[in-house]
Write an enzyme that holds these catalytic residues in place. Sequence first.
Site, mmCIF file in Angstrom:
data_model
loop_
_atom_site.group_PDB
_atom_site.id
_atom_site.type_symbol
_atom_site.label_atom_id
_atom_site.label_comp_id
_atom_site.label_asym_id
_atom_site.label_seq_id
_atom_site.Cartn_x
_atom_site.Cartn_y
_atom_site.Cartn_z
ATOM 1 C CE LYS A 4 -1.763 2.791 3.075
ATOM 2 N NZ LYS A 4 -1.766 4.043 2.344
ATOM 3 C CD GLU A 60 13.613 4.548 7.395
ATOM 4 O OE1 GLU A 60 13.733 5.323 8.392
ATOM 5 O OE2 GLU A 60 13.418 4.939 6.257
ATOM 6 C CB CYS A 69 13.702 9.236 7.359
ATOM 7 S SG CYS A 69 14.437 8.261 6.049
ATOM 8 C CD GLU A 94 10.982 12.609 11.054
ATOM 9 O OE1 GLU A 94 9.843 12.201 11.313
ATOM 10 O OE2 GLU A 94 11.710 12.101 10.201
HETATM 11 P P1 NDP Z 1 2.269 8.359 8.131
HETATM 12 O O1 NDP Z 1 3.185 7.624 9.017
HETATM 13 O O2 NDP Z 1 0.928 8.744 8.628
HETATM 14 O O3 NDP Z 1 2.005 7.518 6.774
HETATM 15 C C1 NDP Z 1 2.872 6.590 6.209
HETATM 16 C C2 NDP Z 1 2.065 5.446 5.576
HETATM 17 O O4 NDP Z 1 1.334 4.746 6.592
HETATM 18 C C3 NDP Z 1 1.021 5.921 4.566
HETATM 19 O O5 NDP Z 1 0.917 4.964 3.528
HETATM 20 C C4 NDP Z 1 -0.227 5.951 5.415
HETATM 21 O O6 NDP Z 1 -1.425 5.901 4.665
HETATM 22 C C5 NDP Z 1 -0.050 4.700 6.254
HETATM 23 N N1 NDP Z 1 -0.852 4.669 7.469
HETATM 24 C C6 NDP Z 1 -1.368 5.712 8.171
HETATM 25 N N2 NDP Z 1 -2.055 5.260 9.242
HETATM 26 C C7 NDP Z 1 -1.957 3.903 9.227
HETATM 27 C C8 NDP Z 1 -2.445 2.857 10.075
HETATM 28 N N3 NDP Z 1 -3.169 3.112 11.168
HETATM 29 N N4 NDP Z 1 -2.155 1.581 9.768
HETATM 30 C C9 NDP Z 1 -1.420 1.296 8.683
HETATM 31 N N5 NDP Z 1 -0.950 2.235 7.824
HETATM 32 C C10 NDP Z 1 -1.198 3.525 8.100
HETATM 33 O O7 NDP Z 1 3.030 9.611 7.617
HETATM 34 P P2 NDP Z 1 2.405 10.972 7.087
HETATM 35 O O8 NDP Z 1 2.295 10.833 5.642
HETATM 36 O O9 NDP Z 1 1.147 11.378 7.782
HETATM 37 O O10 NDP Z 1 3.513 12.003 7.553
HETATM 38 C C11 NDP Z 1 3.492 12.505 8.892
HETATM 39 C C12 NDP Z 1 4.878 12.698 9.421
HETATM 40 O O11 NDP Z 1 5.549 11.457 9.420
HETATM 41 C C13 NDP Z 1 5.760 13.613 8.582
HETATM 42 O O12 NDP Z 1 5.547 14.933 8.888
HETATM 43 C C14 NDP Z 1 7.118 13.117 8.982
HETATM 44 O O13 NDP Z 1 7.523 13.713 10.186
HETATM 45 C C15 NDP Z 1 6.918 11.630 9.191
HETATM 46 N N6 NDP Z 1 7.296 10.820 8.021
HETATM 47 C C16 NDP Z 1 8.441 10.106 8.087
HETATM 48 C C17 NDP Z 1 8.846 9.390 6.988
HETATM 49 C C18 NDP Z 1 10.133 8.626 6.976
HETATM 50 O O14 NDP Z 1 10.710 8.470 5.906
HETATM 51 N N7 NDP Z 1 10.589 8.105 8.088
HETATM 52 C C19 NDP Z 1 8.075 9.353 5.756
HETATM 53 C C20 NDP Z 1 6.855 10.111 5.806
HETATM 54 C C21 NDP Z 1 6.502 10.794 6.913
HETATM 55 P P3 NDP Z 1 -2.152 7.215 4.117
HETATM 56 O O15 NDP Z 1 -1.347 8.409 4.490
HETATM 57 O O16 NDP Z 1 -2.207 6.958 2.671
HETATM 58 O O17 NDP Z 1 -3.500 7.245 4.751
#
Ligand code: NDP
Length: 508
Positions: free
Chosen positions: A192, A267, A301, A401
């Site tokens: 996903k 990660e 990240c 972050e």
């Molecule tokens: P999220 O952690 O919310 O999303 C990452 C993925 O997880 C997306 O595909 C999301 O789906 C999915 N997801 C969300 N909720 C659930 C759940 N309950 N169960 C399973 N999967 C889920 O990141 P965000 O996009 O909201 O970003 C928020 C913050 O996260 C950023 O501001 C940043 O600080 C951090 N981040 C860190 C990253 C890294 O590389 N370590 C990458 C991205 C974000 P969907 O969003 O499609 O609903």
Amino acid sequence: MSDLNILSEQTVDMPDAPYQARHFIDGEFAQSADGQKSDRVSPSHGVVVSQAALGSNVETEAAIRSARAAFDDGRWSRLPAKDRAAILNRIADLIEANVERLAVIETLESGKPISQARGECGGAADLWRYAASLARTVHGDSHNALGDDMMGVVLKEPIGVVSIITPWNFPFWILSQKLPFALAAGCTCVVKPSEVTPSTTAMLGEFLQEAGLPAGVCNIVLGYGNPVGSLMTTHEDVDMVTFTGSTAVGKLITKSAGETLKKVALELGGKNPQVIFPDADLEQAADAVTFGIYFNVGQCCNSSSRVIVHEDVADAFVARVVALSRKVVFGNPMNSDTQVGAIVTTDHQAKIDGYVRQAVAAGAEVCLGGHIMSVPGLGTQFYEPTVVRGVTPDMAIVREEVFGPVLTVLTFKTLDEAIALANDSTYGLSAGVWSENIHTCLEFCRRVQAGTVWTNTWMDGFPELTFGGMKQSGQGREIGKYGFEEFLEVKSLVMRIGRKRAPWVRTA
Ligand code: NDP
């Protein structure tokens, strides 16, 4: 701010129509049963660039069922590794042949510059090739000294059905850090992507089909974390979850996957320090700090959002970073010369700006930037390159972050103090040290709490070198041999090889 380097012209053509992203389940492309779709409006261009099917429990159940059947009947897990490797290499060929198509949609959905998207999508092919090479290395141990009539063998086997959940910041790259390694191990998968960047993952489905990956081995479901991601982490037919994203969602996933004791690899975020000693090549270090904070607009990240610089050189160093920041090319992501593009969503932009406002209110000094930025002809979903001094280690801008182009500066006097500041974080993803003294570098490397440490460089990576975080930056590892091993289960065979076994029941 007028003295920034902002590029508004466009050199790459927009696609004729929005990309139609569909689920890929059991080898077939499909829309959602209820017809639900979402539009992705480009953060830089403000137009709909893709329309993606929005999945529900119906599609997620179907995808998991398909992956389970494909694993259990052995169509992939029992295929000779040589044949699995050949298919993974064919997928790599198709990725390379489609780099421009992938890069254009990745750019328009994420806001990243086209040159970077080309590098990521093209570079991802190498991850697929490296994973293909690992497919043929699976082996365990044999034990030949257990006694005359005994032989022991430890086998490695694919762990089973793997749920792969990816974020929006490097959609195709992060997918390629996980999927080919899981497939190389013989696992079957349900993937996903983030709902804001679904298209390159959906496009990959085309390559999987064309390369001859058996139906059901990799299924792609588009949609939101809830319900799609959520079911992928709780369903009893899933054996492992690998996730990249926020620490908050990582913790949620650990809890929900814990109900059925799935293996979880995470990660998560980072608040990564680059530590600058006064004997370093300061010109090189300033360039690397500038790269480390603005790459992917800081939505990374591995962003080096905390610079920790020796107080003797701090003023000159910050002045140099500010001067370099003014030269970095911000602007239209569809120009091949642009280095830094748009912010992924307006909500995220407000979050970045909120950190800066809060720090200023607490007495921090903004040396450069600190505001939402507009690019002529494209609008305002951009953020200025920003350097903030006068911060203290307890401020949110230093601890959390920010995930934007916002650098904070702390200073130190001694090596011990530098290491203490570097480790003063709940995160432990990566760290960097700049010094011409090998002893300083080595001591820092040993004592810093981070999964990756760079000395006199920043963010170089290779498929061979494993990646992952300590502390709340994650668990488990990706890529490299260790990343591959995450997808393998271990089984012991205890074999009697003699003709006689001493009976337990005394019959005489
Ligand atoms: P999220 O952690 O919310 O999303 C990452 C993925 O997880 C997306 O595909 C999301 O789906 C999915 N997801 C969300 N909720 C659930 C759940 N309950 N169960 C399973 N999967 C889920 O990141 P965000 O996009 O909201 O970003 C928020 C913050 O996260 C950023 O501001 C940043 O600080 C951090 N981040 C860190 C990253 C890294 O590389 N370590 C990458 C991205 C974000 P969907 O969003 O499609 O609903």
